[in-house]
Design an enzyme around this catalytic site. Sequence first.
Site, mmCIF file in Angstrom:
data_model
loop_
_atom_site.group_PDB
_atom_site.id
_atom_site.type_symbol
_atom_site.label_atom_id
_atom_site.label_comp_id
_atom_site.label_asym_id
_atom_site.label_seq_id
_atom_site.Cartn_x
_atom_site.Cartn_y
_atom_site.Cartn_z
ATOM 1 N N LYS A 236 55.319 18.935 58.903
ATOM 2 C CA LYS A 236 54.639 19.670 59.981
ATOM 3 C C LYS A 236 54.172 21.060 59.568
ATOM 4 C CE LYS A 236 56.034 16.890 63.850
ATOM 5 N NZ LYS A 236 56.935 16.658 64.988
ATOM 6 N N ARG A 271 63.208 11.736 61.837
ATOM 7 C CA ARG A 271 61.957 10.964 61.823
ATOM 8 C C ARG A 271 61.104 11.500 60.682
ATOM 9 N NH1 ARG A 271 56.798 11.648 63.673
ATOM 10 N NH2 ARG A 271 55.745 9.825 64.536
HETATM 11 N N1 HH2 Z 1 56.206 14.004 66.035
HETATM 12 C C1 HH2 Z 1 55.023 13.355 65.997
HETATM 13 C C2 HH2 Z 1 54.855 12.135 66.655
HETATM 14 N N2 HH2 Z 1 55.868 11.572 67.328
HETATM 15 N N3 HH2 Z 1 58.114 11.611 68.065
HETATM 16 C C3 HH2 Z 1 59.297 12.238 68.133
HETATM 17 N N4 HH2 Z 1 60.311 11.692 68.812
HETATM 18 N N5 HH2 Z 1 59.514 13.455 67.502
HETATM 19 C C4 HH2 Z 1 58.530 14.078 66.816
HETATM 20 O O1 HH2 Z 1 58.773 15.203 66.308
HETATM 21 C C5 HH2 Z 1 57.243 13.448 66.728
HETATM 22 C C6 HH2 Z 1 57.069 12.190 67.387
HETATM 23 C C7 HH2 Z 1 53.882 13.961 65.227
HETATM 24 O O2 HH2 Z 1 53.882 13.545 63.896
HETATM 25 P P1 HH2 Z 1 53.011 12.346 63.269
HETATM 26 O O3 HH2 Z 1 53.299 11.052 63.949
HETATM 27 O O4 HH2 Z 1 53.208 12.328 61.821
HETATM 28 O O5 HH2 Z 1 51.524 12.798 63.514
HETATM 29 P P2 HH2 Z 1 50.398 12.390 64.563
HETATM 30 O O6 HH2 Z 1 50.859 12.776 65.921
HETATM 31 O O7 HH2 Z 1 49.191 13.185 64.105
HETATM 32 O O8 HH2 Z 1 50.171 10.902 64.460
#
Ligand code: HH2
Length: 293
Positions: A236, A271
């Site tokens: 992040k 995660r």
């Molecule tokens: N962060 C993201 C998405 N889902 N779910 C939980 N429970 N906790 C988190 O910190 C979290 C989440 C964002 O990350 P990512 O899926 O890599 O990116 P994007 O939202 O651009 O798909």
Amino acid sequence: MTDTTLQTSSGRQSEGAVWRCGSFRLHLDQALVMGIVNVTPDSFSDGGLYDDPTAAVARGLRLVAEGAALVDVGGESTRPGSTEVAEAEEIARIRPVVELLAAEGVPVSVDTRHPEVARVCIDAGASVLNDVAGFRDAHMVEVAASCDAGVVVMHMLGEPGSMQQAPHYHDVVSEVTEFLLAHAAALESAGIARERIAIDPGIGFGKTLQHNLALLASIPELAAHGYPVLVGASRKRFIGDLTGEPEPRERVGGSVAAAVESVRGGAAIVRVHDVAPTVQALAVSRAIGSARH
Ligand code: HH2
């Protein structure tokens, strides 16, 4: 019923604690690694890499082989400034992936804030509902109450489109904690067993660098409320802010450090995109922790 053996350990969860997720009982005496598969064209670090179902399933199986205890499948980017995806599109992206991974015996989490998507994915075999909106939508609570999936209640300030526009709190730790406990209690009132519920401070979701650091530092206090704490810090922006690394895929070292520190603080689930280095780092951290006692 399936028992899953887990690879890492915080040693901070009470002995014998489990997270009930559908037919799985995920043991929390060792921290769980949740591997991320984003079936999206636009996720901030892996957008476009796994938007074909075959590639997404192969990625999920690879993450399990590397030590992930469960795989989080998402069909909508919630990165800052993102726009909402239509439910039909989100379903088309993730249903086949959920179905195929579940058929392989993988505990599958679905990363969605949309009730219809959640319902379809439960029918397709998902074992966890991961809602970045923290079950603020009564229909999401209904879907959760109608099944036996695990649930992740995450804190987000407002909506992804606007959440990073000057986020403000009087006291970020107490406000986030209050939100999480209130929504977890609402889920319990709706009939969802406490053993199914995990809470997540939502790193990067309407938070400045200082907010994220305050939340990561306060994991011991959050974990003391008794719900398993999930932390998603992987790749992040705050890691870029701290290190100057602009490219999310180059933030593996910072992501692993955040995972290790989170687990040392008492997080039960991390995660992550980079499962293998995280599993390795947690194993070493665990061994050093045991030698200390
Ligand atoms: N962060 C993201 C998405 N889902 N779910 C939980 N429970 N906790 C988190 O910190 C979290 C989440 C964002 O990350 P990512 O899926 O890599 O990116 P994007 O939202 O651009 O798909």
